[in-house]
Design an enzyme around this catalytic site. Sequence first.
Site, PDB file in Angstrom:
ATOM      1  N   ARG A   1      72.490  59.359  55.767  1.00  0.00           N
ATOM      2  CA  ARG A   1      71.707  59.243  56.957  1.00  0.00           C
ATOM      3  C   ARG A   1      70.324  59.790  57.236  1.00  0.00           C
ATOM      4  O   ARG A   1      70.143  61.069  56.885  1.00  0.00           O
ATOM      5  CB  ARG A   1      72.674  59.776  58.164  1.00  0.00           C
ATOM      6  CG  ARG A   1      72.063  59.890  59.393  1.00  0.00           C
ATOM      7  CD  ARG A   1      72.540  58.574  60.459  1.00  0.00           C
ATOM      8  NE  ARG A   1      71.929  58.860  61.569  1.00  0.00           N
ATOM      9  CZ  ARG A   1      72.543  59.174  62.816  1.00  0.00           C
ATOM     10  NH1 ARG A   1      73.788  59.561  62.828  1.00  0.00           N
ATOM     11  NH2 ARG A   1      71.630  59.159  63.970  1.00  0.00           N
TER      12      ARG A   1
ATOM     13  N   ASP B   1      80.254  60.238  65.863  1.00  0.00           N
ATOM     14  CA  ASP B   1      80.194  61.157  67.314  1.00  0.00           C
ATOM     15  C   ASP B   1      81.434  61.484  67.785  1.00  0.00           C
ATOM     16  O   ASP B   1      82.453  60.624  67.775  1.00  0.00           O
ATOM     17  CB  ASP B   1      79.548  59.903  68.331  1.00  0.00           C
ATOM     18  CG  ASP B   1      78.295  59.563  68.171  1.00  0.00           C
ATOM     19  OD1 ASP B   1      77.452  60.563  67.660  1.00  0.00           O
ATOM     20  OD2 ASP B   1      77.631  58.483  68.399  1.00  0.00           O
TER      21      ASP B   1
ATOM     22  N   ARG C   1      71.372  52.807  60.829  1.00  0.00           N
ATOM     23  CA  ARG C   1      72.165  54.212  60.467  1.00  0.00           C
ATOM     24  C   ARG C   1      73.139  53.629  59.173  1.00  0.00           C
ATOM     25  O   ARG C   1      73.883  52.628  59.235  1.00  0.00           O
ATOM     26  CB  ARG C   1      73.223  54.814  61.407  1.00  0.00           C
ATOM     27  CG  ARG C   1      72.191  55.268  62.551  1.00  0.00           C
ATOM     28  CD  ARG C   1      73.140  55.619  63.679  1.00  0.00           C
ATOM     29  NE  ARG C   1      72.481  56.271  64.585  1.00  0.00           N
ATOM     30  CZ  ARG C   1      71.954  55.968  65.830  1.00  0.00           C
ATOM     31  NH1 ARG C   1      72.277  54.608  66.165  1.00  0.00           N
ATOM     32  NH2 ARG C   1      71.399  56.610  66.643  1.00  0.00           N
TER      33      ARG C   1
ATOM     34  N   ASP D   1      76.941  56.629  61.337  1.00  0.00           N
ATOM     35  CA  ASP D   1      76.904  57.448  62.571  1.00  0.00           C
ATOM     36  C   ASP D   1      78.480  57.874  62.826  1.00  0.00           C
ATOM     37  O   ASP D   1      79.475  57.092  63.215  1.00  0.00           O
ATOM     38  CB  ASP D   1      76.246  56.570  63.593  1.00  0.00           C
ATOM     39  CG  ASP D   1      75.936  57.480  64.979  1.00  0.00           C
ATOM     40  OD1 ASP D   1      75.755  58.624  65.089  1.00  0.00           O
ATOM     41  OD2 ASP D   1      76.182  56.562  65.780  1.00  0.00           O
TER      42      ASP D   1
END
Length: 161
Positions: free
Chosen positions: A89, A103, A98, A101
């Site tokens: 990344r 989250d 990306r 990713d």
Amino acid sequence: MVSIWRDPVTAYVAIGANLGDALQTVLQAFDALALLPDSRLTARSRLYRTAPHEARGPDYVNAVAQLETRLSAPDLLDALQALESQAGRQRSHLNAPRTLDLDVLMYGDARMSSPRLTLPHPRWRERAFVLYPLADVWPGCVNAEDLALVKAQAIERLPIL
């Protein structure tokens, strides 16, 4: 990461990739999440393809993982960012394409806001690529009103997993 004894917390992690072999990267991310210390992968969503949201680049492959973890929320974020780095990344600019990713969407019922981490994720209800896979692993969290708000965002369930 400092390991201290605590009761496990249910956390939800959004997974996305749109560079390289995005499908394989998302599948490998599930495997990597299953190996996090003091954590256990308890559910994984189906895979979805979406166009970039508020960004440019190739389509994304998206998913959500459910974890039971004893890591603190900041330690979980550190672990996720380490996995992103291992996947190559680059954080060249806001909403850049990306390789991976990850989250933190929710961490138990925690509510927090810091420069590094806001919980629950502040935009989780605005994104089809979060709502549909989250509904796979936690159906009671996503309601018809949420889905109606993102109906203009194209999303396709992939025929695997």
